[in-house]
Every structure is written in structure tokens, then in C-alpha cells.
Design a protein around this motif. Structure first.
Motif, PDB file in Angstrom:
ATOM      1  N   SER A 119      17.429 -23.126 -24.305  1.00 50.61           N
ATOM      2  CA  SER A 119      17.719 -23.429 -25.708  1.00 50.61           C
ATOM      3  C   SER A 119      19.204 -23.258 -26.022  1.00 50.61           C
ATOM      4  O   SER A 119      19.749 -23.974 -26.863  1.00 50.61           O
ATOM      5  N   ASP A 169       7.805 -23.156 -21.204  1.00 48.20           N
ATOM      6  CA  ASP A 169       8.764 -23.783 -20.287  1.00 48.20           C
ATOM      7  C   ASP A 169       8.536 -25.290 -20.159  1.00 48.20           C
ATOM      8  O   ASP A 169       9.419 -26.003 -19.680  1.00 48.20           O
ATOM      9  N   LEU A 178      14.528 -19.745 -31.280  1.00 47.11           N
ATOM     10  CA  LEU A 178      13.571 -20.342 -30.357  1.00 47.11           C
ATOM     11  C   LEU A 178      12.486 -21.062 -31.143  1.00 47.11           C
ATOM     12  O   LEU A 178      11.983 -20.537 -32.145  1.00 47.11           O
ATOM     13  N   LYS A 184      13.672 -19.344 -21.357  1.00 46.77           N
ATOM     14  CA  LYS A 184      13.486 -19.998 -22.658  1.00 46.77           C
ATOM     15  C   LYS A 184      14.775 -19.942 -23.471  1.00 46.77           C
ATOM     16  O   LYS A 184      15.146 -20.904 -24.149  1.00 46.77           O
TER      17      LYS A 184
END
Length: 316
Positions: free
Chosen positions: A186, A159, A153, A182
Motif C-alpha cells: 500500500s 494479499d 489500509l 500489506k
């Protein structure tokens, strides 16, 4: 004309909605001379205040405003997923209603998209508006997640991002109902670029996220995309078992050959309490995964829409 859909999950935000919508109208005015138009889709996550009434009033007066109203509170992750499922347009941009996601940055995100990006992430240049505890916990989460999970991440990215229709279609096709958005946003990949910005302070209202909710979200994120917490206990248990074997062998040798008495009550209690605690932690980690598997197996809907608020439009 390309259409931009702004997706805004809300929960008890009666103080913020009109301020946000006025900022949105100013944003749409700046789009007049471009090839883009914009609409906003609010997702009312079971608010208990006047949020739904305010949304109904705005929608009666503005054709470019729509809303979904949940039957109860399902959580922001479910609200965001619902927004992605029901929004129409070429580009989707999730935003917070507190105006900490600035509309001005969207133009920079559009430029990045026009150069070939499918996803444009808005990354905070600093976290100066957060408390010390929140800054530390956010830093800890991103670093821990990126070490434990194969899914990396981008740090300090929420967001707020721009996504093409193709990206959104892939996200909403995913079947899981224990959502960590999230991670899902991704996981699908695509050509991604990052733009930095300084996040302003919240304009109206108060955040609905407390530290318990943030902790639960962090656990959800780690357990959704990594099995390392399960594997750790196998390795840890193997090391402890090997050490215990060596220590037991030492006691046997001392007793048989040297007549030395084994350690007494204190050392025994320490060992029992230590290993008991380790076992409970391991069972707890296993329980987290088992619980999420149990909830997934029920195949309940991610959310229930009580009604849709629209103006002279048959479909959201």
C-alpha cells in the motif's frame, strides 16, 4: 502477449497444491482467446511434509509452473516478498493456495487494470466464513491501524491483488527486512481501484495462521508504519505527572494548614502498583520498536533459497 504471474506462498500444503494447480490449469484454458498468458510461482516456506515433492512432480510435467524452496521457515511475509522478487511477467497476482481467492475474479481485476489501474485490490464483501473472534479482531486491527498510522489500509483486503511490473519493482526495491507486506504494497501508492467479492470456504487442508501469529502480524503492521504508540506515553506521562503534582500540592497544604494526615498504606500501594504497571507497559512498547530496530540493523537476508524447481528454464 502479456504475462500474468500468480505467486503462491505455501507451507505444509500437501493436501491443497494439486487441487489449486488443477484450478489454475482451468484458468489458463480460459485465457487462450485473450492476449494474456499465465504462469504460477510457488514459494515453499520450509515445509516439513511432502509439499516440495509434490511441487517437483508438477514442475516436471508443466512448463508454466516453477517453485522456490526455502532452507527453513521464514514466514509468509518473506515468502511473498521472494515471490515478487523472482516472478517474471507484466502483471503479478499473489494468491492463497486454499482457493479462497477465486480465479474467476482475476478477469474482473484485469478489466480494471485495462481502464488504467496499476493496483487492483480484491476486497471481501463480508467475513461470513470467519469466526466471531477473527471478524472482531480484523475489524479492530484495521480501525486501530488507520487511526494511528498515516498509511491507510483498505479494510478486508488481504494479499490477493493485481499489480503491474512497475509497482512490484518499487516494492522489491525497499530495503527493510522486517516485513509487513500489506503495508509495503500500500505504501508505494499508484492508481488503485477495489473490486468486491464473496470469499468461499477453504477447499483442502487447514490454515497455518493461529491467533498468536495474527497478533504478531498486527503488532508488526502497527509498529512498521506508526510511531504514535511511542508518542502516546509522552502525553500520558505528562498528564499523570501534572495530576500527581496537583495531588502532592493538596497533601502539603492540608498538612501545613489543616493538620490533616496524608492517606495511608492502601492508597500508597495502589499508586505504586498503578504507576509501576504503566511504566512496564511503556517500556514494553519501547522494547517493540527497539527490538525491530535491532533486527533491522543486522541486515540479515529476508530469506534463503535452498533450491529452485524449474523445467528447462535457466532463470526463475
Amino acid at each position: 502477449m502479456k504475462q500474468i504471474s500468480v505467486i503462491v506462498p505455501v507451507y505444509n500444503e500437501e493436501l491443497s497444491i494439486e487441487t489449486f494447480f488443477n484450478a489454475f490449469l482451468k484458468f489458463t484454458e480460459t485465457l487462450v482467446k485473450t492476449e494474456y498468458t499465465a504462469s504460477v510461482l510457488f514459494v515453499d516456506d520450509g515445509s516439513k511434509d511432502k509439499t516440495a515433492a509434490i511441487l517437483n512432480k508438477l514442475i516436471k510435467e508443466n512448463v508454466n509452473c516453477k517453485a522456490l524452496v526455502f532452507s527453513r521457515n521464514f514466514g509468509k511475509e518473506a515468502a511473498l516478498f521472494a515471490g515478487l522478487e523472482h516472478a517474471v511477467g507484466d502483471l503479478m497476482i499473489p494468491m492463497d493456495v486454499d482457493l479462497q481467492d477465486p480465479f474467476e475474479l482475476i478477469f474482473e481485476m484485469i478489466k480494471a487494470h485495462e481502464t488504467g489501474a496499476d493496483v487492483v485490490l480484491a476486497r471481501r464483501a463480508n467475513r461470513g466464513t470467519d469466526t466471531v473472534v477473527k471478524r472482531f479482531s480484523a475489524q479492530w486491527f484495521y480501525r486501530l491501524n488507520n487511526k494511528m498510522s498515516t498509511l491507510k489500509l483498505e479494510e478486508n483486503v488481504g494479499d490477493f491483488r493485481l499489480m503491474t511490473r512497475q509497482v512490484v519493482n518499487e516494492i522489491v526495491s525497499l530495503q527493510e527486512n522486517q516485513l509487513f507486506m500489506k503495508g509495503l504494497m500500500s505504501w508505494v501508492g499508484f492508481e488503485t481501484v477495489v473490486v468486491d467479492y464473496t470469499r468461499p470456504s477453504r477447499k483442502e487442508g487447514k490454515t497455518k495462521f493461529n491467533y498468536i501469529k495474527l497478533w504478531n502480524l498486527a503488532v508488526q503492521g502497527i509498529t512498521s508504519f506508526s510511531t504514535l504508540p511511542l508518542k502516546v506515553w509522552t502525553y500520558f506521562g505528562s498528564v499523570i505527572a501534572f495530576i500527581s503534582f496537583l495531588y502532592g500540592l493538596k497533601i502539603i497544604i492540608e498538612k501545613l494548614f489543616f493538620g490533616i494526615n496524608a492517606s495511608g498504606y492502601a492508597s500508597l500501594m495502589v499508586a505504586i502498583l498503578f504507576f509501576g504497571g504503566v511504566q512496564l507497559i511503556g517500556i514494553g512498547v519501547l522494547g517493540e520498536y527497539l527490538g525491530r530496530t535491532y533486527l533491522e540493523s543486522k541486515r540479515r537476508p529476508r530469506y534463503i533459497i535452498k533450491h529452485k524447481l524449474i523445467k528447462k528454464v535457466n532463470n526463475v
